[in-house]
Scaffold this motif. Structure first.
Motif, PDB file in Angstrom:
ATOM      1  N   MET A  69       0.824  -1.208   0.000  1.00 31.44           N
ATOM      2  CA  MET A  69       0.000   0.000   0.000  1.00 31.44           C
ATOM      3  C   MET A  69       0.857   1.257   0.000  1.00 31.44           C
ATOM      4  SD  MET A  69      -2.716   1.649  -0.167  1.00 31.44           S
ATOM      5  CE  MET A  69      -4.066   0.497  -0.041  1.00 31.44           C
ATOM      6  N   ARG A  70       1.948   1.252   0.770  1.00 34.79           N
ATOM      7  CA  ARG A  70       2.820   2.427   0.775  1.00 34.79           C
ATOM      8  C   ARG A  70       3.396   2.680  -0.612  1.00 34.79           C
ATOM      9  NH1 ARG A  70       5.587   5.462   4.332  1.00 34.79           N
ATOM     10  NH2 ARG A  70       4.793   4.248   6.100  1.00 34.79           N
ATOM     11  N   ALA A  71       3.861   1.624  -1.279  1.00 39.17           N
ATOM     12  CA  ALA A  71       4.414   1.781  -2.626  1.00 39.17           C
ATOM     13  C   ALA A  71       3.347   2.266  -3.598  1.00 39.17           C
ATOM     14  CB  ALA A  71       5.002   0.456  -3.108  1.00 39.17           C
ATOM     15  N   PHE A  72       2.112   1.727  -3.460  1.00 41.80           N
ATOM     16  CA  PHE A  72       1.025   2.153  -4.333  1.00 41.80           C
ATOM     17  C   PHE A  72       0.700   3.629  -4.111  1.00 41.80           C
ATOM     18  CE2 PHE A  72      -3.565   2.858  -4.899  1.00 41.80           C
ATOM     19  CZ  PHE A  72      -3.685   2.555  -6.250  1.00 41.80           C
ATOM     20  N   ALA A  73       0.635   4.043  -2.838  1.00 31.40           N
ATOM     21  CA  ALA A  73       0.310   5.428  -2.521  1.00 31.40           C
ATOM     22  C   ALA A  73       1.369   6.388  -3.036  1.00 31.40           C
ATOM     23  CB  ALA A  73       0.157   5.583  -1.006  1.00 31.40           C
ATOM     24  N   GLU A  74       2.642   5.970  -2.998  1.00 32.20           N
ATOM     25  CA  GLU A  74       3.714   6.846  -3.458  1.00 32.20           C
ATOM     26  C   GLU A  74       3.757   6.985  -4.968  1.00 32.20           C
ATOM     27  OE1 GLU A  74       7.145   5.098  -1.770  1.00 32.20           O
ATOM     28  OE2 GLU A  74       6.850   5.970   0.243  1.00 32.20           O
ATOM     29  N   SER A  75       3.182   5.994  -5.688  1.00 30.66           N
ATOM     30  CA  SER A  75       3.240   6.020  -7.156  1.00 30.66           C
ATOM     31  C   SER A  75       1.914   6.418  -7.798  1.00 30.66           C
ATOM     32  CB  SER A  75       3.659   4.646  -7.684  1.00 30.66           C
ATOM     33  OG  SER A  75       2.718   3.664  -7.304  1.00 30.66           O
ATOM     34  N   SER A  76       0.865   6.640  -7.007  1.00 23.66           N
ATOM     35  CA  SER A  76      -0.450   6.969  -7.545  1.00 23.66           C
ATOM     36  C   SER A  76      -0.946   8.281  -6.947  1.00 23.66           C
ATOM     37  CB  SER A  76      -1.453   5.845  -7.246  1.00 23.66           C
ATOM     38  OG  SER A  76      -0.976   4.612  -7.760  1.00 23.66           O
ATOM     39  N   THR A  77      -1.767   8.996  -7.757  1.00 25.19           N
ATOM     40  CA  THR A  77      -2.303  10.289  -7.297  1.00 25.19           C
ATOM     41  C   THR A  77      -3.815  10.273  -7.170  1.00 25.19           C
ATOM     42  OG1 THR A  77      -2.365  11.070  -9.597  1.00 25.19           O
ATOM     43  CG2 THR A  77      -0.376  11.565  -8.299  1.00 25.19           C
TER      44      THR A  77
END
Length: 399
Positions: A372-380
């Motif tokens: 989730m952290r990686a997804f949040a950092e790569s998505s807006t």
């Protein structure tokens, strides 16, 4: 430069500092001598004479000039071994002239300070190391273990692991050895597991069932990692088979974690086949061929079919590095078993199914970490949440 008579007067002086200066000059002149033979003989005689000087400072000056040189007179070096401790220990530690036959009698009877001096020698033989370890001085042994250039030998390391592995400092020093045999490493891992099991801090932090599960999983994983590293060590794998330490759980663990070389080595030992043939079967063999291999290993038919399924699934993924791939394979295998038996897992598969279920949870946790952290950092984008209808507040009577 110094005249002969001046040197003779210095050697006969009543001042020990002057005699010590003469002794040191004589040692340096002898080692670097390029003059006539009679002068060399006279220097040698002078060195012998300084051995009997009543002052320890004079004899120490003589030793300091000679003890590092491979060209020093051997009789003088050997004589210094019986001198005062400050001189004998320096000679023991630094003189390259001493051989094992000189040192072994001293090691067998010397005090701790003497043993420490020998242990600090730049080069030690396996014979000498064995004699030092046999004295039973743990701190000395730990110091030797922490020197990777010091030879120990597999038998000595196995003996230390079996006899001293309960001590944490000794265990740590042994585990840092790059030449530690796989059998000794496994013994130490099990000793570490026992220490954790008995540690009050660990027991107080975890429920007994969870602690036992974590320790068991950790030990199994360590065994498969050690086995993968030592997969070429036939004696190690045959020892596991001969002592009945291999079971279905370990075979599953080896395969699920991608330790294929250890898995194939175990099967080769069980089936009495070459490792090359077993590895080719695992890589390209058909289902009937794999099933025949497992039956030859003496495995239960149901377990054999389970392992065949696992291998077929594993061929589609990289289990050695990819945690998500491991999670996928274990999930798929578990679901296939549930579907085949309609949820009624037979008794012969209960242990294996329990292991797979537990691994599924562990792998799911590992695979989910940071996603989730990686997804949040790569998505807006914005996370859409369901609407929650207001519910009437529950009214409680006044107390």
């Amino acid at each position: 430069m110094i005249g002969y008579q001046a040197f003779a007067d210095l050697s006969q002086s009543s001042d020990s500092n002057e005699r010590g200066h003469a002794a040191h000059l004589a040692a340096l002149a002898y080692l670097d001598h390029r003059g006539p033979a009679d002068e060399h003989a006279a220097l040698y005689a002078a060195l012998i004479g300084f051995l009997d000087d009543p002052s320890v400072k004079v004899r120490a000056a003589l030793a300091y000039g000679l003890l590092h040189s491979p060209d020093a007179p051997r009789p003088i070096i050997v004589a210094m071994l019986g001198d005062s401790p400050i001189i004998s220990r320096a000679v023991l530690q630094y003189s390259p002239l001493l051989v094992d036959a000189d040192l072994l009698p001293i090691v067998r009877s010397g005090d701790v300070a003497t043993l420490a001096a020998v242990a600090e020698r730049r080069v030690l033989s396996l014979r000498l190391v064995s004699a030092l370890v046999a004295r039973g001085e743990d701190e000395l042994t730990i110091g030797l273990l922490r020197r990777p250039e010091v030879p120990f030998g597999a038998a000595l390391l196995d003996s230390l692991a079996a006899g001293k592995g309960a001590d944490a400092k000794m265990r740590g020093a042994l585990l840092c050895r790059p030449d530690l045999p796989a059998s000794a490493r496994l013994v130490l891992v099990r000793r570490a597991t026992e220490s954790l099991r008995e540690c009050r801090m660990v027991k107080g932090a975890l429920a007994p069932e969870r602690l036992e599960r974590l320790l068991r999983d950790g030990t199994d994983n360590a065994l498969t990692v050690i086995g993968e590293t030592a997969s070429d060590d036939t004696a190690f794998v045959d020892g596991l088979v001969g002592s009945d330490q291999l079971n279905t759980r370990l075979l599953l663990q080896a395969m699920v974690t991608g330790h294929v070389m250890f898995f194939s080595a175990c099967l080769a030992s069980l089936a009495q086949l070459s490792r090359e043939k077993v590895f080719v079967l695992l890589e390209n063999g058909s289902r009937p061929a794999l099933n025949a291999l497992f039956l030859r290993c003496g495995l239960d038919p149901a377990i054999s079919r389970l392992l065949v399924r696992l291998i077929m699934l594993a061929r589609t993924a990289d289990l050695s590095d990819d945690v998500a791939a491991r999670h996928y394979v274990v999930t798929a295998l578990t679901e296939e078993l549930i579907a085949e038996y309609d949820g009624d897992i037979p008794p012969e598969l209960e242990e294996a199914f329990s292991y797979l279920s537990a691994q599924n949870v562990t792998l799911a946790r590992q695979a989910a970490r940071g996603v989730m952290r990686a997804f949040a950092e790569s998505s807006t984008g914005v996370l859409a949440l369901p609407l929650i209808e207001d519910e009437p507040q529950l009214q409680l009577p006044a107390a």
